[in-house]
Design an enzyme around this catalytic site. Structure first.
Site, PDB file in Angstrom:
ATOM      1  N   PRO A 290       0.637  -1.373  -0.354  1.00  0.00           N
ATOM      2  CA  PRO A 290      -0.289  -0.180   0.024  1.00  0.00           C
ATOM      3  C   PRO A 290       0.776   1.344  -0.122  1.00  0.00           C
ATOM      4  CG  PRO A 290      -0.240  -0.835   1.422  1.00  0.00           C
ATOM      5  CD  PRO A 290       0.517  -2.230   1.460  1.00  0.00           C
ATOM      6  N   GLY A 291       0.559   2.331  -0.512  1.00  0.00           N
ATOM      7  CA  GLY A 291       0.823   2.918  -0.710  1.00  0.00           C
ATOM      8  C   GLY A 291       0.190   4.789  -0.512  1.00  0.00           C
ATOM      9  N   ARG A 292      -0.321   4.669  -1.949  1.00  0.00           N
ATOM     10  CA  ARG A 292      -1.676   5.338  -1.123  1.00  0.00           C
ATOM     11  C   ARG A 292      -2.918   5.431  -0.229  1.00  0.00           C
ATOM     12  NH1 ARG A 292      -5.173   7.250  -5.938  1.00  0.00           N
ATOM     13  NH2 ARG A 292      -3.405   5.525  -7.610  1.00  0.00           N
ATOM     14  N   TYR A 333      -5.034  11.994 -14.899  1.00  0.00           N
ATOM     15  CA  TYR A 333      -5.779  10.630 -15.006  1.00  0.00           C
ATOM     16  C   TYR A 333      -7.457  11.484 -14.798  1.00  0.00           C
ATOM     17  CZ  TYR A 333      -1.997   8.328 -12.882  1.00  0.00           C
ATOM     18  OH  TYR A 333      -0.964   7.705 -12.739  1.00  0.00           O
ATOM     19  N   CYS A 360      -0.107  27.735 -16.970  1.00  0.00           N
ATOM     20  CA  CYS A 360      -0.239  28.475 -17.743  1.00  0.00           C
ATOM     21  C   CYS A 360      -0.699  27.380 -18.785  1.00  0.00           C
ATOM     22  CB  CYS A 360       1.297  29.227 -18.986  1.00  0.00           C
ATOM     23  SG  CYS A 360       0.476  30.272 -20.288  1.00  0.00           S
TER      24      CYS A 360
END
Length: 433
Positions: A290-292, A333, A360
């Protein structure tokens, strides 16, 4: 994130880790990335508790790509986690943090010779082999140094998770891993088993990111256990570790309905036991990455409101002092986020705006439709759940410095990444004369 979980003080200001968000903005400036460290620790503890109840042997390996800094590695070391790195830069950062190298695994579909040399020289715990070219590179490094190492084989199981197509990694048409159905994975195993410097300890697969359904993991377990039985019968090899990757989803908006760690782990454990009994295999040790799910809900991006453009009978563009340079996910995304007016938490909703950045690009829109209370220049916006893939994907586009990162815990705030300066932007530039 549910806005009901947010805390506000008597002044109606958002409170993060016991610290007033407006104080953070005043002291450290904006844009500012803030992590609630206690929230990181709670999520780790929830994963650990779910595994403990399952009775499985396990390893929780933090996916560094979500957010990798010296301070982050220190926190996960304090919590007793493993970590995976995907580049020489992440490995170097972990080493600078004093993270135990035996608890690192090294991923990546195109590791360079220099990166593999760095991993071997520093005795990284396990190298995850991704392709045939890498097998030969690693063999060369190990032979040259008279060294050995533990490895895993990353396989492509032919399972597609229901996520954005850029975050699907388990299907056959993927740049990652050895394909199972074509026989690539078996040929890779045979090749590695013939190399005495490599000790194969397990299989690795990753099916995607931001997953809200356990079905894909159930199919993955079936696939990996079937492969394990086939390899035992054909090659006399049984992997002792199955690394199921990560991808556990989080709630970015009110429409997201993620599973808890227990919702994932309990059915995985049940399926593993069933298949181990069916195939007469030892119950493998299970690794997840797991990261997120660990850092995403703990992160906040603080911005100061600037200009405003009202288009009569159409829409309003409300601009802040950050944007796609510190969070490119909405542009890349079409990722969705929630946000609040951090200095006016108790005021009623007044309007809906396009929350835009200062970069921009017409696509620099952080939130397409954001309901806000009455606001004015100088107000403070907090975008929620930005802890994963925000700062780690930040850039200097338009020659804007990257923001500072602050950790908050128990009412204390500490800068863990200093704000870049204009001088930093040209530090590596060389005059053409």
């Amino acid at each position: 994130m549910s806005k009901q979980r947010l805390q506000a003080n008597e002044q109606g200001h958002l409170v993060l880790g016991g610290v007033d968000a407006t104080r953070l903005a005043q002291e450290y400036g904006t844009p500012l990335v803030v992590y609630d460290v206690a929230a990181i620790r709670r999520q780790i503890q929830e994963f650990r508790a779910a595994f403990t109840r399952s009775g499985l042997r396990y390893q929780i390996s933090y996916a560094s790509k979500a957010f990798a800094t010296v301070a982050m590695y220190q926190v996960i070391d304090e919590e007793g986690l493993h970590a995976d790195v995907v580049s020489g830069g992440e490995l170097y950062t972990a080493l600078q943090a004093g993270f135990p190298v035996r608890d690192l695994s090294f991923h990546g579909n195109n590791k360079s010779l220099a990166e593999l040399e760095m991993a071997v020289e520093n005795h990284v715990g396990v190298i995850v082999l991704d392709n045939f070219h890498e097998i030969e590179l690693l063999k060369r490094v190990l032979v040259d140094r008279n060294a050995s190492c533990d490895v895993m084989l990353r396989v492509t199981p032919g399972i597609t998770a229901h996520t954005h197509r850029y975050t699907q990694t388990g299907q056959v048409d993927s740049k990652f891993g050895f394909d199972v159905d074509s026989g690539q994975a078996t040929r890779a195993l045979q090749k590695v088993l013939a190399i005495p410097q490599m000790n194969v300890i397990g299989l690795h697969a990753h099916i995607g990111s931001q997953i809200f359904d356990v079905t894909g993991f159930d199919l993955l377990v079936k696939k990996l256990m079937t492969i394990s039985a086939q390899w035992r019968d054909r090659l006399g090899f049984t992997p002792r570790i199955l690394n199921l990757g990560g991808g556990f989803g989080i709630a970015y908006t009110a429409t997201d309905d993620p599973l808890t760690p227990a919702d994932f782990i309990q059915p995985i454990a049940a399926r593993l036991r069933q298949l181990a009994d069916r195939y007469q295999l030892p119950l493998p040790e299970v690794w997840i990455e797991p990261g997120r799910a660990i850092v995403g809900p703990a992160g906040y991006n603080l911005y100061t409101v600037g200009s405003r453009k009202d288009i009569p009978d159409l829409t309003t563009y409300l601009s802040v002092d950050g944007g796609m340079g510190d969070n490119i996910r909405p542009a890349l995304y079409q990722a969705k986020y929630a946000a609040v007016l951090a200095n006016k938490m108790n005021e009623p909703t007044h309007e809906t705006v396009h929350l835009t950045g200062k970069y921009c690009e017409s696509g620099d829109i952080l939130i397409d439709q954001l309901a806000l209370s009455r606001n004015e220049p100088g107000d403070l916006i907090a975008v929620l759940d930005t802890g994963a893939y925000g700062y780690s994907m930040a850039s200097n586009y338009n020659r804007n410095p990257r923001p500072a990162v602050v950790f908050v815990e128990d009412g204390q705030a500490k800068v863990v990444v200093r704000r870049e300066t204009y001088a930093d932007l040209v530090r590596l530039d060389v005059r053409y004369e």
